[in-house]
Design a protein around this motif. Structure first.
Motif, PDB file in Angstrom:
ATOM      1  N   LEU A 249       0.832  -1.209   0.000  1.00  0.00           N
ATOM      2  CA  LEU A 249       0.000   0.000   0.000  1.00  0.00           C
ATOM      3  C   LEU A 249       0.867   1.259   0.000  1.00  0.00           C
ATOM      4  CD1 LEU A 249      -2.793  -1.072   2.514  1.00  0.00           C
ATOM      5  CD2 LEU A 249      -2.913  -1.045   0.010  1.00  0.00           C
ATOM      6  N   ASP A 250       2.002   1.211   0.686  1.00  0.00           N
ATOM      7  CA  ASP A 250       2.895   2.375   0.720  1.00  0.00           C
ATOM      8  C   ASP A 250       3.435   2.690  -0.672  1.00  0.00           C
ATOM      9  OD1 ASP A 250       2.493   2.673   3.406  1.00  0.00           O
ATOM     10  OD2 ASP A 250       4.369   1.695   4.011  1.00  0.00           O
ATOM     11  N   VAL A 251       3.736   1.649  -1.455  1.00  0.00           N
ATOM     12  CA  VAL A 251       4.211   1.890  -2.827  1.00  0.00           C
ATOM     13  C   VAL A 251       3.110   2.561  -3.646  1.00  0.00           C
ATOM     14  CG1 VAL A 251       5.075   0.837  -4.943  1.00  0.00           C
ATOM     15  CG2 VAL A 251       5.817  -0.039  -2.731  1.00  0.00           C
ATOM     16  N   LEU A 252       1.871   2.088  -3.503  1.00  0.00           N
ATOM     17  CA  LEU A 252       0.755   2.718  -4.209  1.00  0.00           C
ATOM     18  C   LEU A 252       0.610   4.187  -3.820  1.00  0.00           C
ATOM     19  CD1 LEU A 252      -2.055  -0.017  -4.048  1.00  0.00           C
ATOM     20  CD2 LEU A 252      -0.523   0.499  -5.943  1.00  0.00           C
ATOM     21  N   ALA A 253       0.869   4.485  -2.555  1.00  0.00           N
ATOM     22  CA  ALA A 253       0.723   5.858  -2.067  1.00  0.00           C
ATOM     23  C   ALA A 253       1.876   6.748  -2.503  1.00  0.00           C
ATOM     24  CB  ALA A 253       0.614   5.859  -0.538  1.00  0.00           C
ATOM     25  N   GLU A 254       3.069   6.190  -2.641  1.00  0.00           N
ATOM     26  CA  GLU A 254       4.277   6.998  -2.828  1.00  0.00           C
ATOM     27  C   GLU A 254       4.754   7.112  -4.275  1.00  0.00           C
ATOM     28  OE1 GLU A 254       5.901   5.441   1.532  1.00  0.00           O
ATOM     29  OE2 GLU A 254       6.984   4.927  -0.315  1.00  0.00           O
ATOM     30  N   GLU A 255       4.562   6.070  -5.067  1.00  0.00           N
ATOM     31  CA  GLU A 255       5.095   6.071  -6.429  1.00  0.00           C
ATOM     32  C   GLU A 255       4.055   6.617  -7.410  1.00  0.00           C
ATOM     33  OE1 GLU A 255       8.044   5.446  -7.491  1.00  0.00           O
ATOM     34  OE2 GLU A 255       8.934   4.660  -5.635  1.00  0.00           O
ATOM     35  N   PRO A 256       4.356   7.723  -8.083  1.00  0.00           N
ATOM     36  CA  PRO A 256       3.371   8.339  -8.992  1.00  0.00           C
ATOM     37  C   PRO A 256       2.910   7.410 -10.114  1.00  0.00           C
ATOM     38  CG  PRO A 256       5.189   9.844  -8.554  1.00  0.00           C
ATOM     39  CD  PRO A 256       5.587   8.522  -7.976  1.00  0.00           C
ATOM     40  N   ILE A 290     -10.838  -2.615   4.141  1.00  0.00           N
ATOM     41  CA  ILE A 290     -11.080  -1.510   3.199  1.00  0.00           C
ATOM     42  C   ILE A 290     -10.743  -0.175   3.839  1.00  0.00           C
ATOM     43  CG2 ILE A 290     -12.776  -0.369   1.737  1.00  0.00           C
ATOM     44  CD1 ILE A 290     -12.016  -3.218   0.872  1.00  0.00           C
ATOM     45  N   GLU A 291     -11.062  -0.036   5.109  1.00  0.00           N
ATOM     46  CA  GLU A 291     -10.738   1.210   5.821  1.00  0.00           C
ATOM     47  C   GLU A 291      -9.229   1.411   5.882  1.00  0.00           C
ATOM     48  OE1 GLU A 291     -11.788   3.449  10.074  1.00  0.00           O
ATOM     49  OE2 GLU A 291     -12.218   1.306   9.813  1.00  0.00           O
ATOM     50  N   VAL A 297      -3.845   4.825   1.445  1.00  0.00           N
ATOM     51  CA  VAL A 297      -3.691   5.288   0.062  1.00  0.00           C
ATOM     52  C   VAL A 297      -4.878   6.188  -0.283  1.00  0.00           C
ATOM     53  CG1 VAL A 297      -3.233   4.620  -2.316  1.00  0.00           C
ATOM     54  CG2 VAL A 297      -2.636   3.052  -0.460  1.00  0.00           C
ATOM     55  N   HIS A 298      -4.701   7.479  -0.069  1.00  0.00           N
ATOM     56  CA  HIS A 298      -5.793   8.421  -0.320  1.00  0.00           C
ATOM     57  C   HIS A 298      -6.116   8.476  -1.810  1.00  0.00           C
ATOM     58  CE1 HIS A 298      -5.657   9.663   3.805  1.00  0.00           C
ATOM     59  NE2 HIS A 298      -4.381   9.991   3.713  1.00  0.00           N
ATOM     60  N   GLY A 299      -7.411   8.411  -2.124  1.00  0.00           N
ATOM     61  CA  GLY A 299      -7.846   8.479  -3.506  1.00  0.00           C
ATOM     62  C   GLY A 299      -7.811   7.161  -4.250  1.00  0.00           C
ATOM     63  N   ILE A 300      -7.543   6.071  -3.547  1.00  0.00           N
ATOM     64  CA  ILE A 300      -7.460   4.771  -4.217  1.00  0.00           C
ATOM     65  C   ILE A 300      -8.847   4.313  -4.670  1.00  0.00           C
ATOM     66  CG2 ILE A 300      -7.740   3.383  -2.115  1.00  0.00           C
ATOM     67  CD1 ILE A 300      -5.633   1.444  -3.325  1.00  0.00           C
ATOM     68  N   ALA A 301      -8.902   3.658  -5.822  1.00  0.00           N
ATOM     69  CA  ALA A 301     -10.128   3.027  -6.299  1.00  0.00           C
ATOM     70  C   ALA A 301     -10.045   1.539  -5.979  1.00  0.00           C
ATOM     71  CB  ALA A 301     -10.294   3.235  -7.798  1.00  0.00           C
ATOM     72  N   VAL A 302     -11.079   1.021  -5.354  1.00  0.00           N
ATOM     73  CA  VAL A 302     -11.102  -0.386  -4.970  1.00  0.00           C
ATOM     74  C   VAL A 302     -12.103  -1.124  -5.850  1.00  0.00           C
ATOM     75  CG1 VAL A 302     -11.438  -2.056  -3.118  1.00  0.00           C
ATOM     76  CG2 VAL A 302     -10.496   0.212  -2.611  1.00  0.00           C
ATOM     77  N   ARG A 303     -11.624  -2.168  -6.506  1.00  0.00           N
ATOM     78  CA  ARG A 303     -12.483  -2.997  -7.352  1.00  0.00           C
ATOM     79  C   ARG A 303     -12.596  -4.391  -6.734  1.00  0.00           C
ATOM     80  NH1 ARG A 303     -13.568  -6.562 -11.414  1.00  0.00           N
ATOM     81  NH2 ARG A 303     -14.893  -5.681 -13.050  1.00  0.00           N
ATOM     82  N   THR A 304     -13.797  -4.963  -6.782  1.00  0.00           N
ATOM     83  CA  THR A 304     -13.964  -6.306  -6.248  1.00  0.00           C
ATOM     84  C   THR A 304     -14.990  -7.073  -7.070  1.00  0.00           C
ATOM     85  OG1 THR A 304     -14.235  -7.581  -4.203  1.00  0.00           O
ATOM     86  CG2 THR A 304     -15.821  -5.810  -4.606  1.00  0.00           C
ATOM     87  N   THR A 305     -15.097  -8.369  -6.795  1.00  0.00           N
ATOM     88  CA  THR A 305     -16.125  -9.210  -7.417  1.00  0.00           C
ATOM     89  C   THR A 305     -16.818 -10.030  -6.341  1.00  0.00           C
ATOM     90  OG1 THR A 305     -14.492 -10.944  -7.865  1.00  0.00           O
ATOM     91  CG2 THR A 305     -14.972  -9.401  -9.647  1.00  0.00           C
ATOM     92  N   PHE A 306     -18.070 -10.375  -6.608  1.00  0.00           N
ATOM     93  CA  PHE A 306     -18.858 -11.190  -5.682  1.00  0.00           C
ATOM     94  C   PHE A 306     -19.542 -12.313  -6.441  1.00  0.00           C
ATOM     95  CE2 PHE A 306     -19.031  -6.897  -3.675  1.00  0.00           C
ATOM     96  CZ  PHE A 306     -18.345  -7.213  -2.512  1.00  0.00           C
ATOM     97  N   ILE A 307     -19.903 -13.359  -5.698  1.00  0.00           N
ATOM     98  CA  ILE A 307     -20.667 -14.482  -6.231  1.00  0.00           C
ATOM     99  C   ILE A 307     -21.997 -14.538  -5.498  1.00  0.00           C
ATOM    100  CG2 ILE A 307     -20.794 -16.990  -6.467  1.00  0.00           C
ATOM    101  CD1 ILE A 307     -17.737 -17.025  -6.558  1.00  0.00           C
ATOM    102  N   THR A 308     -23.087 -14.556  -6.245  1.00  0.00           N
ATOM    103  CA  THR A 308     -24.402 -14.757  -5.623  1.00  0.00           C
ATOM    104  C   THR A 308     -24.873 -16.179  -5.930  1.00  0.00           C
ATOM    105  OG1 THR A 308     -25.549 -13.892  -7.581  1.00  0.00           O
ATOM    106  CG2 THR A 308     -25.039 -12.333  -5.813  1.00  0.00           C
TER     107      THR A 308
END
Length: 450
Positions: A249-256, A290-291, A297-308
């Motif tokens: 997560l730190d790499v996502l936050a720090e590396e442009p 998620i929190e 990582v401020h501004g991160i987009a989180v993508r997920t999938t679910f099964i019903t």
């Protein structure tokens, strides 16, 4: 010169396998075409993950077999995951196929396509199980099937997770990582070819390097690749919720250049269903995860999938999942109905959910997510974002289209570009500033401002 027609089905990981096979053939002088009707030999690289994918694969094989029957092709090769699951059945039911090669027989593509050999005389080797060892490296030729501005890099193969709904370990073998240096070398090669976005894929990307006794290897790899000259964006797909490290997560936050995007299939939120799925966790633990991700990582987009509709899923379980989605407000969500796959642990579970109920639950979940997505997109109107330009629009009659950093190709929405400064003609792969002027449920509309 023999002309080879390739049809690649399924996920990006399968596409990389197709690119590797095409690369080996091209290096030996074969001509590659995407039009199977023009080919002397047709190769169908199949998917065997769920029922709909299997049906698509079989239908595509039968279409290719008709080309051979009609005399338009002389040889038909079937490769990939479906071969690992149903090699004997396919061989018996579709005699028009000249050879079957599994997921660990990529190098056999040269032998089975050689017009001087009889592919039926070649030894049948099924390695796509726990004995599988195949991994391509930076010296392996590839022919990219993606647009020239982005490419997938497979960083590992196979999977050791016990997920009850999944047959991938039996098709792809045990988890095994590529060497760090091999991946970095391939990234540099792709950059020299003009690729601007690297997309790292594996069955379980977050475990990268564990089998090589490397600690937090994905974080180190992502940081190194983010500093590759010529590369603008680096994206990671298919991470597992229990292996999201602070270092990553730190790499996502720090590396442009490391895009603030987390693709993390959760599959469900009810403890009851997660336990049946052999995944563990519960709604509270996932909400904490998620929190933590968003705090770090401020501004991160989180993508997920679910099964019903997983066996044993009750109305109460689904209601908990629906509440979870409402509370967390994911940026991107995909929902699949459960597919009852023989050979998986879930296949023998009791309390199967009717397909109609599973579909109804899927539709309710997607309807809820559409509201969330539209609300998030409306908040972007009036702001200027960096957009990776991709060319003429395939989604609408507007002029062009591109993607935000938080939009992965094919699975997420896009930015439809309606206007540009007079005389300005951008090129695919350029990073542009785009003013967002309108929001749709999944796509955005904007105009180029520089």
């Amino acid at each position: 010169m023999t002309k080879i027609g390739f049809i690649s089905l399924g996920c990006p990981k399968n596409l990389v396998d197709s690119e590797v096979m095409m690369g080996q053939l091209k290096q030996k002088g074969y001509e590659i075409t995407a039009d199977a009707a023009e080919a002397d030999t047709v190769v169908v690289n199949t998917c065997g993950f769920i029922e709909s994918a299997k049906q698509e694969s079989v239908e595509t094989i039968l279409e290719a077999a008709r080309l051979k029957t009609d005399g338009k092709a002389t040889r038909l090769i079937v490769a990939g995951c479906l071969v690992e699951r149903y090699r004997n059945e396919l061989k018996a039911e579709i005699p028009e196929v000249d050879a079957f090669i599994g997921t660990s027989q990529i190098n056999d593509i040269l032998a089975v396509c050689d017009p001087r050999t009889n592919p039926r005389s070649l030894p049948v080797v099924a390695l796509g199980n726990q004995s599988a060892t195949y991994l391509y490296d930076e010296s392996t030729p590839r022919v990219l099937a993606t647009p020239s501005h982005y490419a997938f890099i497979k960083i590992a193969e196979g999977c050791d997770r016990p997920c009850a709904f999944c047959f991938i370990p039996q098709m792809r073998g045990h988890f095994r990582s590529r060497r760090f240096g091999s991946i970095v070398a391939e990234a540099h090669q792709l950059a020299e070819e003009g690729v601007k976005e690297l997309i790292l894929v594996a069955q379980d990307s977050s475990r990268y390097g564990e089998d090589l006794d490397k600690q937090d290897a994905l974080a180190h790899l992502l940081r190194e690749l983010s500093r590759t000259e010529g590369i603008e964006w680096v994206r990671v797909m298919y991470t597992y919720p229990t292996h999201i490290s602070d270092g990553f997560l730190d790499v996502l936050a720090e590396e442009p250049k490391a895009v603030k995007y987390l693709d993390m299939p959760l599959q469900h939120a009810s403890q009851n269903v997660l336990k049946l799925m052999k995944r563990g966790g519960n709604r509270a633990s996932l909400e904490r995860l998620i929190e933590r991700v968003r705090d770090r990582v401020h501004g991160i987009a989180v993508r997920t999938t679910f099964i019903t509709g997983f066996p044993g899923e009750t109305e109460e379980d689904f209601a908990e999942l629906l509440t979870f989605v409402r509370n967390v407000e994911f940026d991107r969500v995909g929902v699949f109905t459960y597919s009852d796959e023989e050979g998986t642990l879930a296949y023998d579970l009791p309390n199967k959910v009717e397909p109609k109920i599973a579909k109804k639950r899927r539709d309710r979940l997607m309807k809820e997510q559409a509201k969330i997505s539209l609300r998030h997109n409306k908040a972007k109107v009036g702001e200027v974002f960096q957009v990776l330009f991709e060319g003429e629009s395939t989604e609408s009659d507007l002029l062009w289209q591109g993607r935000l950093k938080t939009q992965a190709p094919d699975i997420d929405g896009c930015v439809l570009i309606s206007d540009a400064p007079e005389g300005f003609i951008p090129q695919p792969g350029e990073i542009l500033d785009v003013l967002i002027t309108e929001a749709q449920e999944y796509d955005l509309i904007g105009s180029i401002v520089t």
